[in-house]
Scaffold this motif. Structure first.
Motif, mmCIF file in Angstrom:
data_model
loop_
_atom_site.group_PDB
_atom_site.id
_atom_site.type_symbol
_atom_site.label_atom_id
_atom_site.label_comp_id
_atom_site.label_asym_id
_atom_site.label_seq_id
_atom_site.Cartn_x
_atom_site.Cartn_y
_atom_site.Cartn_z
ATOM 1 N N PHE A 8 -6.796 -2.656 0.891
ATOM 2 C CA PHE A 8 -6.857 -1.754 -0.260
ATOM 3 C C PHE A 8 -7.086 -0.304 0.147
ATOM 4 N N SER A 9 -7.679 -0.080 1.305
ATOM 5 C CA SER A 9 -7.865 1.293 1.775
ATOM 6 C C SER A 9 -6.610 1.821 2.459
ATOM 7 N N GLY A 10 -5.611 0.957 2.664
ATOM 8 C CA GLY A 10 -4.342 1.378 3.233
ATOM 9 C C GLY A 10 -4.337 1.461 4.748
ATOM 10 N N LYS A 11 -5.339 0.935 5.411
ATOM 11 C CA LYS A 11 -5.430 1.031 6.868
ATOM 12 C C LYS A 11 -4.652 -0.066 7.592
ATOM 13 N N VAL A 12 -4.360 -1.179 6.918
ATOM 14 C CA VAL A 12 -3.616 -2.273 7.531
ATOM 15 C C VAL A 12 -2.541 -2.764 6.569
ATOM 16 N N THR A 13 -1.602 -3.529 7.105
ATOM 17 C CA THR A 13 -0.526 -4.067 6.275
ATOM 18 C C THR A 13 -0.895 -5.450 5.742
ATOM 19 N N GLU A 14 -0.129 -5.869 4.737
ATOM 20 C CA GLU A 14 -0.365 -7.183 4.149
ATOM 21 C C GLU A 14 -0.187 -8.296 5.176
ATOM 22 N N GLY A 15 0.796 -8.136 6.042
ATOM 23 C CA GLY A 15 1.085 -9.155 7.047
ATOM 24 C C GLY A 15 -0.057 -9.358 8.017
ATOM 25 N N SER A 16 -0.664 -8.282 8.455
ATOM 26 C CA SER A 16 -1.772 -8.424 9.405
ATOM 27 C C SER A 16 -2.997 -9.045 8.736
ATOM 28 N N VAL A 17 -3.247 -8.714 7.476
ATOM 29 C CA VAL A 17 -4.359 -9.330 6.753
ATOM 30 C C VAL A 17 -4.095 -10.815 6.553
ATOM 31 N N ALA A 18 -2.877 -11.144 6.157
ATOM 32 C CA ALA A 18 -2.526 -12.549 5.947
ATOM 33 C C ALA A 18 -2.645 -13.340 7.248
ATOM 34 N N THR A 19 -2.189 -12.745 8.347
ATOM 35 C CA THR A 19 -2.272 -13.414 9.649
ATOM 36 C C THR A 19 -3.735 -13.630 10.061
#
Length: 104
Positions: free
Chosen positions: A58-69
């Motif tokens: 939500f802060s925009g520091k990482v992508t959805e893919g990296s969070v999901a992984t």
């Protein structure tokens, strides 16, 4: 039973058996509690990584893919660990209960 009896070269007397039985049961219960604490710790770590990932997303520091992984990996590791610890602990306690029941 004292460790002195366990490590001595003298044969165990038959009256030592109930004390040994109690000690074995207590050790198994101690190990089961330890496994439960490890599982709880792994669950907390997994939840923390997931929450941290969502905040970073939500802060925009990482992508959805990296969070999901990251979330998928940690939850997978925790679930495999949970299953393994739980199964080993339950199997050990069931085996001991059966052995002691057969002895009585």
């Amino acid at each position: 039973m004292s460790n002195k009896k366990l490590h001595s070269n003298q044969p165990l007397r038959s009256d030592d058996y109930p004390e040994m039985k109690r000690d074995v049961i207590q050790e198994c219960l101690r190990q089961a509690k330890s496994c439960t604490n490890v599982i709880l710790g792994l669950t907390i770590v997994s939840a923390s990584i997931s929450i941290f990932g969502i905040v970073q997303l939500f802060s925009g520091k990482v992508t959805e893919g990296s969070v999901a992984t990251a979330c998928g990996l940690t939850s997978n590791i925790v679930s495999v660990g949970l299953l393994k610890f739980t199964k080993e602990t339950n199997d050990r306690l069931e085996r001991l209960a059966k052995e002691f029941k057969d002895d009585d």
